[in-house]
Design an enzyme around this catalytic site. Structure first.
Site, PDB file in Angstrom:
ATOM      1  N   GLU A   1      21.268  43.216   6.097  1.00 15.95           N
ATOM      2  CA  GLU A   1      22.639  43.731   5.984  1.00 15.95           C
ATOM      3  C   GLU A   1      23.321  43.205   4.726  1.00 15.95           C
ATOM      4  O   GLU A   1      23.035  42.091   4.288  1.00 15.95           O
ATOM      5  CB  GLU A   1      23.470  43.210   7.155  1.00 15.95           C
ATOM      6  CG  GLU A   1      23.045  43.713   8.496  1.00 15.95           C
ATOM      7  CD  GLU A   1      23.919  43.116   9.601  1.00 15.95           C
ATOM      8  OE1 GLU A   1      23.636  43.416  10.757  1.00 15.95           O
ATOM      9  OE2 GLU A   1      24.857  42.355   9.299  1.00 15.95           O
TER      10      GLU A   1
ATOM     11  N   CYS B   1      28.781  40.759  -0.033  1.00 14.25           N
ATOM     12  CA  CYS B   1      28.222  39.647   0.731  1.00 14.25           C
ATOM     13  C   CYS B   1      26.763  40.005   1.022  1.00 14.25           C
ATOM     14  O   CYS B   1      26.491  41.025   1.652  1.00 14.25           O
ATOM     15  CB  CYS B   1      29.037  39.516   2.021  1.00 14.25           C
ATOM     16  SG  CYS B   1      28.398  38.275   3.118  1.00 14.25           S
TER      17      CYS B   1
ATOM     18  N   CYS C   1      17.374  34.328  10.696  1.00 18.87           N
ATOM     19  CA  CYS C   1      17.720  32.960  10.292  1.00 18.87           C
ATOM     20  C   CYS C   1      17.243  31.992  11.363  1.00 18.87           C
ATOM     21  O   CYS C   1      17.342  32.266  12.559  1.00 18.87           O
ATOM     22  CB  CYS C   1      19.233  32.834  10.109  1.00 18.87           C
ATOM     23  SG  CYS C   1      19.738  31.185   9.571  1.00 18.87           S
TER      24      CYS C   1
ATOM     25  N   CYS D   1      22.830  29.047  14.780  1.00 17.25           N
ATOM     26  CA  CYS D   1      24.250  28.792  15.078  1.00 17.25           C
ATOM     27  C   CYS D   1      24.646  29.702  16.247  1.00 17.25           C
ATOM     28  O   CYS D   1      24.351  30.896  16.235  1.00 17.25           O
ATOM     29  CB  CYS D   1      25.129  29.092  13.866  1.00 17.25           C
ATOM     30  SG  CYS D   1      24.659  28.134  12.416  1.00 17.25           S
TER      31      CYS D   1
ATOM     32  N   CYS E   1      26.674  33.092  15.928  1.00 13.90           N
ATOM     33  CA  CYS E   1      26.229  34.029  14.891  1.00 13.90           C
ATOM     34  C   CYS E   1      25.144  34.954  15.436  1.00 13.90           C
ATOM     35  O   CYS E   1      24.153  34.497  15.998  1.00 13.90           O
ATOM     36  CB  CYS E   1      25.711  33.226  13.704  1.00 13.90           C
ATOM     37  SG  CYS E   1      24.755  34.191  12.529  1.00 13.90           S
TER      38      CYS E   1
ATOM     39  N   GLU F   1      19.919  31.450   5.679  1.00 17.09           N
ATOM     40  CA  GLU F   1      20.431  30.225   5.076  1.00 17.09           C
ATOM     41  C   GLU F   1      19.883  30.194   3.641  1.00 17.09           C
ATOM     42  O   GLU F   1      18.687  29.958   3.427  1.00 17.09           O
ATOM     43  CB  GLU F   1      19.938  29.011   5.907  1.00 17.09           C
ATOM     44  CG  GLU F   1      20.057  27.665   5.231  1.00 17.09           C
ATOM     45  CD  GLU F   1      21.426  27.358   4.642  1.00 17.09           C
ATOM     46  OE1 GLU F   1      22.415  27.382   5.379  1.00 17.09           O
ATOM     47  OE2 GLU F   1      21.489  27.081   3.421  1.00 17.09           O
TER      48      GLU F   1
ATOM     49  N   SER G   1      29.556  25.496   5.602  1.00 17.71           N
ATOM     50  CA  SER G   1      30.040  25.863   6.939  1.00 17.71           C
ATOM     51  C   SER G   1      30.224  24.604   7.762  1.00 17.71           C
ATOM     52  O   SER G   1      29.263  23.908   8.069  1.00 17.71           O
ATOM     53  CB  SER G   1      29.017  26.761   7.640  1.00 17.71           C
ATOM     54  OG  SER G   1      28.859  27.937   6.899  1.00 17.71           O
TER      55      SER G   1
ATOM     56  N   CYS H   1      27.988  38.657  10.112  1.00 21.64           N
ATOM     57  CA  CYS H   1      26.600  38.855   9.718  1.00 21.64           C
ATOM     58  C   CYS H   1      25.675  38.981  10.922  1.00 21.64           C
ATOM     59  O   CYS H   1      25.812  38.292  11.909  1.00 21.64           O
ATOM     60  CB  CYS H   1      26.146  37.760   8.777  1.00 21.64           C
ATOM     61  SG  CYS H   1      25.347  36.369   9.518  1.00 21.64           S
TER      62      CYS H   1
HETATM   63  S1  SF4 Z   1      25.748  31.289  10.526  1.00 24.78           S
HETATM   64 FE1  SF4 Z   1      24.399  31.414   8.754  1.00 24.78          FE
HETATM   65  S2  SF4 Z   1      23.095  29.591   8.973  1.00 24.78           S
HETATM   66 FE2  SF4 Z   1      24.036  29.911  10.981  1.00 24.78          FE
HETATM   67  S3  SF4 Z   1      22.547  31.170  12.097  1.00 24.78           S
HETATM   68 FE3  SF4 Z   1      24.007  32.577  11.127  1.00 24.78          FE
HETATM   69  S4  SF4 Z   1      23.022  33.148   9.202  1.00 24.78           S
HETATM   70 FE4  SF4 Z   1      22.011  31.298   9.951  1.00 24.78          FE
END
Ligand code: SF4
Length: 357
Positions: A91, A109, A116, A120, A123, A169, A223, A343
Protein backbone atom coordinates in the site's frame (compact mmCIF):
# COMPACT_ATOMS: atom_id res chain seq x y z
CA UNK A 1 18.86 -13.52 -13.65
CA UNK A 2 17.63 -10.32 -15.25
CA UNK A 3 18.57 -7.13 -13.41
CA UNK A 4 15.91 -4.58 -12.46
CA UNK A 5 16.79 -1.21 -13.96
CA UNK A 6 14.72 0.63 -11.33
CA UNK A 7 16.94 -0.86 -8.62
CA UNK A 8 20.16 0.39 -10.25
CA UNK A 9 22.10 3.56 -9.54
CA UNK A 10 24.23 5.49 -12.03
CA UNK A 11 27.43 3.60 -11.21
CA UNK A 12 25.72 0.24 -11.61
CA UNK A 13 24.27 1.32 -14.94
CA UNK A 14 27.71 2.52 -16.07
CA UNK A 15 29.18 -0.90 -15.21
CA UNK A 16 26.35 -2.69 -17.03
CA UNK A 17 26.76 -0.59 -20.14
CA UNK A 18 30.55 -0.94 -20.11
CA UNK A 19 29.99 -4.70 -20.15
CA UNK A 20 27.72 -4.23 -23.12
CA UNK A 21 30.49 -2.28 -24.89
CA UNK A 22 28.52 0.98 -24.85
CA UNK A 23 30.00 4.48 -24.56
CA UNK A 24 29.97 6.04 -21.07
CA UNK A 25 27.40 8.78 -21.87
CA UNK A 26 24.73 6.11 -22.36
CA UNK A 27 24.63 5.46 -18.60
CA UNK A 28 23.37 9.00 -17.92
CA UNK A 29 20.79 8.65 -20.69
CA UNK A 30 19.58 5.35 -19.29
CA UNK A 31 19.47 6.73 -15.72
CA UNK A 32 17.43 9.72 -16.95
CA UNK A 33 14.87 7.48 -18.66
CA UNK A 34 14.46 5.23 -15.64
CA UNK A 35 14.70 7.57 -12.66
CA UNK A 36 13.85 11.01 -14.07
CA UNK A 37 11.30 10.25 -16.81
CA UNK A 38 10.18 7.15 -14.89
CA UNK A 39 9.46 5.06 -18.01
CA UNK A 40 7.88 1.66 -17.43
CA UNK A 41 8.68 0.12 -20.83
CA UNK A 42 12.00 -0.25 -22.60
CA UNK A 43 10.67 0.73 -26.04
CA UNK A 44 9.97 4.22 -24.65
CA UNK A 45 13.73 4.88 -24.39
CA UNK A 46 13.92 5.78 -28.07
CA UNK A 47 17.34 7.47 -28.18
CA UNK A 48 19.34 4.50 -26.90
CA UNK A 49 19.67 2.77 -30.27
CA UNK A 50 18.45 -0.67 -31.28
CA UNK A 51 21.54 -2.72 -30.29
CA UNK A 52 21.50 -1.35 -26.73
CA UNK A 53 17.74 -1.76 -26.39
CA UNK A 54 17.90 -5.39 -27.45
CA UNK A 55 20.82 -5.95 -25.01
CA UNK A 56 18.75 -4.41 -22.20
CA UNK A 57 15.71 -6.48 -23.14
CA UNK A 58 17.82 -9.63 -22.86
CA UNK A 59 19.57 -8.79 -19.59
CA UNK A 60 17.24 -6.49 -17.69
CA UNK A 61 13.66 -5.73 -16.77
CA UNK A 62 11.80 -2.77 -15.27
CA UNK A 63 9.84 -3.37 -12.05
CA UNK A 64 6.15 -3.03 -12.74
CA UNK A 65 3.34 -2.91 -10.24
CA UNK A 66 -0.29 -3.28 -11.18
CA UNK A 67 -2.78 -0.97 -9.53
CA UNK A 68 -5.05 -3.48 -7.81
CA UNK A 69 -7.35 -1.07 -6.02
CA UNK A 70 -7.63 2.63 -5.21
CA UNK A 71 -9.71 4.34 -2.56
CA UNK A 72 -10.35 8.06 -2.44
CA UNK A 73 -11.19 9.74 0.82
CA UNK A 74 -13.64 12.58 1.27
CA UNK A 75 -10.62 14.79 2.04
CA UNK A 76 -8.93 13.82 -1.26
CA UNK A 77 -6.42 11.40 0.26
CA UNK A 78 -5.85 8.46 -2.07
CA UNK A 79 -4.82 5.00 -1.04
CA UNK A 80 -3.22 2.74 -3.64
CA UNK A 81 -2.96 -1.01 -3.39
CA UNK A 82 -0.30 -2.24 -5.83
CA UNK A 83 0.18 -5.86 -6.84
CA UNK A 84 3.83 -6.84 -7.17
CA UNK A 85 5.19 -9.27 -9.78
CA UNK A 86 5.10 -12.16 -7.27
CA UNK A 87 1.44 -11.56 -6.40
CA UNK A 88 2.04 -9.77 -3.08
CA UNK A 89 0.25 -6.50 -2.38
CA UNK A 90 1.62 -3.29 -0.90
CA UNK A 91 0.00 0.00 0.00
CA UNK A 92 0.90 3.63 -0.32
CA UNK A 93 -1.07 6.74 0.55
CA UNK A 94 -1.06 10.04 -1.35
CA UNK A 95 -1.86 13.18 0.60
CA UNK A 96 -2.36 16.39 -1.38
CA UNK A 97 -1.80 19.53 0.66
CA UNK A 98 -3.24 22.65 -0.93
CA UNK A 99 -3.82 26.20 0.25
CA UNK A 100 -0.95 28.70 0.15
CA UNK A 101 1.09 28.29 -3.04
CA UNK A 102 4.28 27.92 -1.01
CA UNK A 103 2.74 25.16 1.08
CA UNK A 104 1.28 23.11 -1.75
CA UNK A 105 2.76 19.65 -1.90
CA UNK A 106 2.05 16.04 -2.67
CA UNK A 107 3.27 13.70 0.04
CA UNK A 108 3.47 9.96 -0.47
CA UNK A 109 3.59 7.53 2.42
CA UNK A 110 5.34 4.42 1.09
CA UNK A 111 6.01 0.84 2.17
CA UNK A 112 9.41 -0.78 2.70
CA UNK A 113 8.34 -4.40 3.29
CA UNK A 114 5.47 -6.73 2.44
CA UNK A 115 3.90 -7.14 5.88
CA UNK A 116 5.88 -6.51 9.04
CA UNK A 117 7.43 -8.67 11.75
CA UNK A 118 7.12 -6.10 14.52
CA UNK A 119 3.59 -7.03 15.57
CA UNK A 120 2.47 -3.68 17.00
CA UNK A 121 -0.96 -4.50 18.33
CA UNK A 122 -2.72 -1.38 17.01
CA UNK A 123 -1.47 -1.90 13.44
CA UNK A 124 -3.22 -3.90 10.72
CA UNK A 125 0.08 -4.67 8.96
CA UNK A 126 1.64 -5.94 12.19
CA UNK A 127 -1.25 -8.31 12.68
CA UNK A 128 -0.66 -9.91 9.27
CA UNK A 129 3.00 -10.87 9.89
CA UNK A 130 6.10 -10.45 7.73
CA UNK A 131 6.36 -11.69 4.14
CA UNK A 132 9.49 -10.15 2.61
CA UNK A 133 11.59 -7.04 2.08
CA UNK A 134 10.86 -4.83 -0.90
CA UNK A 135 13.56 -4.42 -3.53
CA UNK A 136 15.00 -0.96 -4.24
CA UNK A 137 12.99 -0.91 -7.49
CA UNK A 138 9.76 -1.74 -5.69
CA UNK A 139 10.35 1.09 -3.22
CA UNK A 140 11.03 3.79 -5.83
CA UNK A 141 8.30 2.42 -8.13
CA UNK A 142 5.65 3.48 -5.62
CA UNK A 143 6.72 7.09 -6.22
CA UNK A 144 7.04 6.64 -9.99
CA UNK A 145 3.66 4.93 -10.41
CA UNK A 146 1.88 7.54 -8.31
CA UNK A 147 3.62 10.31 -10.30
CA UNK A 148 2.25 8.72 -13.46
CA UNK A 149 -1.19 8.75 -11.92
CA UNK A 150 -0.82 12.44 -10.94
CA UNK A 151 0.29 13.33 -14.45
CA UNK A 152 -2.63 11.47 -16.00
CA UNK A 153 -4.96 13.47 -13.75
CA UNK A 154 -3.37 16.75 -14.84
CA UNK A 155 -1.83 17.44 -11.40
CA UNK A 156 1.32 19.38 -12.15
CA UNK A 157 2.92 18.68 -8.78
CA UNK A 158 4.85 15.43 -8.65
CA UNK A 159 5.42 13.66 -5.33
CA UNK A 160 7.68 16.08 -3.46
CA UNK A 161 7.72 14.54 0.02
CA UNK A 162 8.26 10.90 0.86
CA UNK A 163 7.46 9.31 4.18
CA UNK A 164 8.55 5.76 5.04
CA UNK A 165 5.53 5.11 7.24
CA UNK A 166 3.63 2.59 5.14
CA UNK A 167 3.87 -1.14 5.55
CA UNK A 168 7.01 -2.52 7.19
CA UNK A 169 9.85 -1.40 9.44
CA UNK A 170 12.23 0.54 7.14
CA UNK A 171 15.29 0.01 9.34
CA UNK A 172 14.94 -3.76 8.89
CA UNK A 173 15.35 -3.21 5.15
CA UNK A 174 17.90 -0.47 5.63
CA UNK A 175 20.21 -1.19 2.68
CA UNK A 176 17.38 -1.05 0.17
CA UNK A 177 15.77 1.94 1.86
CA UNK A 178 19.06 3.88 1.75
CA UNK A 179 19.63 2.99 -1.90
CA UNK A 180 16.06 4.06 -2.73
CA UNK A 181 16.58 7.36 -0.90
CA UNK A 182 19.77 7.89 -2.92
CA UNK A 183 17.80 7.42 -6.14
CA UNK A 184 14.84 9.62 -5.14
CA UNK A 185 17.20 12.37 -4.02
CA UNK A 186 19.53 12.10 -7.04
CA UNK A 187 20.08 15.35 -9.02
CA UNK A 188 19.44 13.48 -12.27
CA UNK A 189 16.42 11.67 -10.85
CA UNK A 190 13.40 12.99 -8.94
CA UNK A 191 15.50 15.45 -6.90
CA UNK A 192 13.35 14.99 -3.79
CA UNK A 193 15.19 17.04 -1.16
CA UNK A 194 16.65 14.93 1.64
CA UNK A 195 14.84 17.08 4.24
CA UNK A 196 11.63 16.10 2.49
CA UNK A 197 12.24 12.44 3.20
CA UNK A 198 11.09 10.98 6.53
CA UNK A 199 12.16 7.58 7.84
CA UNK A 200 10.01 6.23 10.62
CA UNK A 201 11.09 3.46 12.96
CA UNK A 202 9.54 1.55 15.83
CA UNK A 203 12.96 1.63 17.50
CA UNK A 204 15.44 -0.97 16.22
CA UNK A 205 18.37 0.33 18.27
CA UNK A 206 21.40 -1.14 16.39
CA UNK A 207 19.92 -0.08 13.05
CA UNK A 208 19.29 3.41 14.40
CA UNK A 209 22.98 3.61 15.21
CA UNK A 210 23.80 2.43 11.69
CA UNK A 211 21.49 5.07 10.20
CA UNK A 212 23.09 7.77 12.37
CA UNK A 213 26.49 6.92 10.86
CA UNK A 214 25.14 7.69 7.37
CA UNK A 215 24.95 11.36 8.46
CA UNK A 216 21.93 11.96 6.24
CA UNK A 217 19.93 15.13 6.71
CA UNK A 218 16.62 13.28 6.52
CA UNK A 219 13.82 13.54 9.06
CA UNK A 220 13.82 10.78 11.66
CA UNK A 221 10.48 9.80 13.18
CA UNK A 222 10.39 7.39 16.11
CA UNK A 223 7.17 5.61 17.09
CA UNK A 224 6.87 6.02 20.82
CA UNK A 225 3.19 5.41 21.57
CA UNK A 226 3.70 4.90 25.32
CA UNK A 227 6.04 6.63 27.80
CA UNK A 228 6.93 3.66 30.04
CA UNK A 229 8.24 0.17 29.37
CA UNK A 230 5.28 -1.73 30.71
CA UNK A 231 2.73 -0.02 28.52
CA UNK A 232 5.02 0.24 25.50
CA UNK A 233 5.82 -3.48 25.61
CA UNK A 234 2.12 -4.25 25.76
CA UNK A 235 1.45 -2.54 22.42
CA UNK A 236 4.89 -2.75 20.77
CA UNK A 237 6.66 -6.09 21.26
CA UNK A 238 9.92 -4.52 19.98
CA UNK A 239 10.14 -2.73 23.34
CA UNK A 240 10.96 -6.04 25.07
CA UNK A 241 14.10 -6.30 22.96
CA UNK A 242 15.00 -2.61 22.94
CA UNK A 243 13.43 -0.96 26.01
CA UNK A 244 12.95 2.79 26.32
CA UNK A 245 16.30 3.39 28.11
CA UNK A 246 18.18 1.92 25.13
CA UNK A 247 15.93 3.59 22.56
CA UNK A 248 16.22 7.05 24.09
CA UNK A 249 20.00 6.70 24.47
CA UNK A 250 20.20 5.77 20.76
CA UNK A 251 18.01 8.78 19.85
CA UNK A 252 20.22 11.11 21.85
CA UNK A 253 23.32 9.68 20.14
CA UNK A 254 21.61 10.03 16.77
CA UNK A 255 20.90 13.69 17.50
CA UNK A 256 24.45 14.31 18.69
CA UNK A 257 25.66 13.13 15.28
CA UNK A 258 22.94 14.52 13.00
CA UNK A 259 21.80 17.61 14.92
CA UNK A 260 18.27 17.50 13.46
CA UNK A 261 15.06 17.63 15.43
CA UNK A 262 13.55 14.17 15.97
CA UNK A 263 9.82 13.55 15.58
CA UNK A 264 8.20 11.22 18.08
CA UNK A 265 4.93 9.63 16.99
CA UNK A 266 2.39 9.03 19.72
CA UNK A 267 -0.85 7.20 18.85
CA UNK A 268 -3.26 8.51 21.42
CA UNK A 269 -5.51 5.77 22.80
CA UNK A 270 -8.38 6.81 25.07
CA UNK A 271 -7.91 5.65 28.66
CA UNK A 272 -4.55 4.04 27.86
CA UNK A 273 -1.83 6.63 27.31
CA UNK A 274 -3.67 9.94 27.62
CA UNK A 275 -3.52 10.60 31.37
CA UNK A 276 -1.63 13.34 33.31
CA UNK A 277 0.90 10.74 34.51
CA UNK A 278 1.80 10.05 30.87
CA UNK A 279 2.47 13.74 30.29
CA UNK A 280 4.95 13.68 33.20
CA UNK A 281 6.59 10.51 31.94
CA UNK A 282 6.95 11.99 28.45
CA UNK A 283 8.47 15.12 29.93
CA UNK A 284 11.09 13.05 31.73
CA UNK A 285 11.81 10.86 28.75
CA UNK A 286 12.33 13.70 26.28
CA UNK A 287 13.99 16.22 28.57
CA UNK A 288 16.71 18.26 26.88
CA UNK A 289 16.14 16.73 23.48
CA UNK A 290 15.31 18.79 20.39
CA UNK A 291 12.15 16.97 19.40
CA UNK A 292 8.53 17.27 18.42
CA UNK A 293 5.67 15.05 19.53
CA UNK A 294 3.12 14.18 16.87
CA UNK A 295 -0.09 13.15 18.57
CA UNK A 296 -2.17 10.85 16.38
CA UNK A 297 -5.64 9.89 17.62
CA UNK A 298 -5.58 6.11 17.08
CA UNK A 299 -7.32 4.75 14.00
CA UNK A 300 -9.86 2.02 14.57
CA UNK A 301 -8.36 -1.30 13.36
CA UNK A 302 -10.29 -4.53 12.95
CA UNK A 303 -9.50 -7.05 15.73
CA UNK A 304 -8.30 -4.32 18.05
CA UNK A 305 -11.58 -3.17 19.46
CA UNK A 306 -9.81 -2.57 22.78
CA UNK A 307 -8.34 0.65 21.36
CA UNK A 308 -10.79 3.46 21.48
CA UNK A 309 -10.21 6.73 19.77
CA UNK A 310 -10.18 9.78 22.05
CA UNK A 311 -12.57 12.56 21.13
CA UNK A 312 -11.36 15.96 19.93
CA UNK A 313 -11.66 17.51 23.39
CA UNK A 314 -9.50 14.81 25.00
CA UNK A 315 -6.89 15.13 22.26
CA UNK A 316 -6.61 18.88 22.56
CA UNK A 317 -6.46 18.71 26.39
CA UNK A 318 -3.58 16.21 26.16
CA UNK A 319 -1.66 18.36 23.67
CA UNK A 320 -2.16 21.46 25.83
CA UNK A 321 -0.87 19.58 28.89
CA UNK A 322 2.24 18.51 26.95
CA UNK A 323 2.87 22.09 25.83
CA UNK A 324 2.41 23.32 29.38
CA UNK A 325 5.04 20.79 30.44
CA UNK A 326 7.46 22.44 28.01
CA UNK A 327 7.24 19.92 25.17
CA UNK A 328 6.69 20.76 21.51
CA UNK A 329 3.58 18.87 20.50
CA UNK A 330 0.80 19.05 17.93
CA UNK A 331 -1.99 16.90 16.58
CA UNK A 332 -1.11 15.25 13.29
CA UNK A 333 -3.48 16.44 10.60
CA UNK A 334 -5.52 13.35 9.92
CA UNK A 335 -6.19 12.23 6.42
CA UNK A 336 -8.05 9.34 4.88
CA UNK A 337 -9.69 7.99 8.04
CA UNK A 338 -12.76 7.01 5.99
CA UNK A 339 -10.72 4.87 3.54
CA UNK A 340 -8.75 2.51 5.79
CA UNK A 341 -6.08 5.23 5.90
CA UNK A 342 -3.88 3.51 8.48
CA UNK A 343 -1.17 1.26 7.10
CA UNK A 344 -2.12 -2.32 6.26
CA UNK A 345 -5.87 -1.86 6.51
CA UNK A 346 -6.65 -2.01 2.80
CA UNK A 347 -4.27 -4.92 2.17
CA UNK A 348 -5.82 -6.75 5.12
CA UNK A 349 -9.28 -6.23 3.68
CA UNK A 350 -8.29 -7.48 0.21
CA UNK A 351 -6.49 -10.53 1.69
CA UNK A 352 -9.60 -11.42 3.67
CA UNK A 353 -11.79 -11.08 0.55
CA UNK A 354 -9.38 -13.35 -1.37
CA UNK A 355 -9.43 -15.93 1.43
CA UNK A 356 -13.21 -15.99 1.55
CA UNK A 357 -13.71 -16.73 -2.20
S1 SF4 B 1 3.31 0.08 13.20
FE1 SF4 B 1 4.98 -0.08 11.73
S2 SF4 B 1 6.52 -1.30 12.84
FE2 SF4 B 1 4.59 -1.61 13.94
S3 SF4 B 1 3.72 -3.46 13.01
FE3 SF4 B 1 2.87 -1.71 11.90
S4 SF4 B 1 4.21 -1.48 10.13
FE4 SF4 B 1 5.29 -2.74 11.63
Amino acid sequence: MQQDLRSMNLEEMAALLAEAGQPAFRAKQLFGWIHQKQVAHMEQMHNLGKPLLSYLEQHCHITVMELERKQVSRDGTEKFLFRLADGNDIECVLMRYRGDLSKQRNTLCISSQVGCAMGCTFCATGQGGFVRNLTVGEIVSQVYEVNRHLQAEGDELPVGNVVFMGMGEPLLNLDHVLQAIGLLNHPQGQQIGIRRITVSTCGIVPKLQELAQQKLDLVLAVSLHAPNNEQRSSVMPVNRQYPLEQLMAACRKYQAINRNRISFEYALIAGFNDQPVHVQQLKQLLQGMDCHLNIIPVNPVANTAQFSRPDKKQVSAFVKALQKAGLKASVREEKGTDIDGACGQLRGKVLKQQQSV
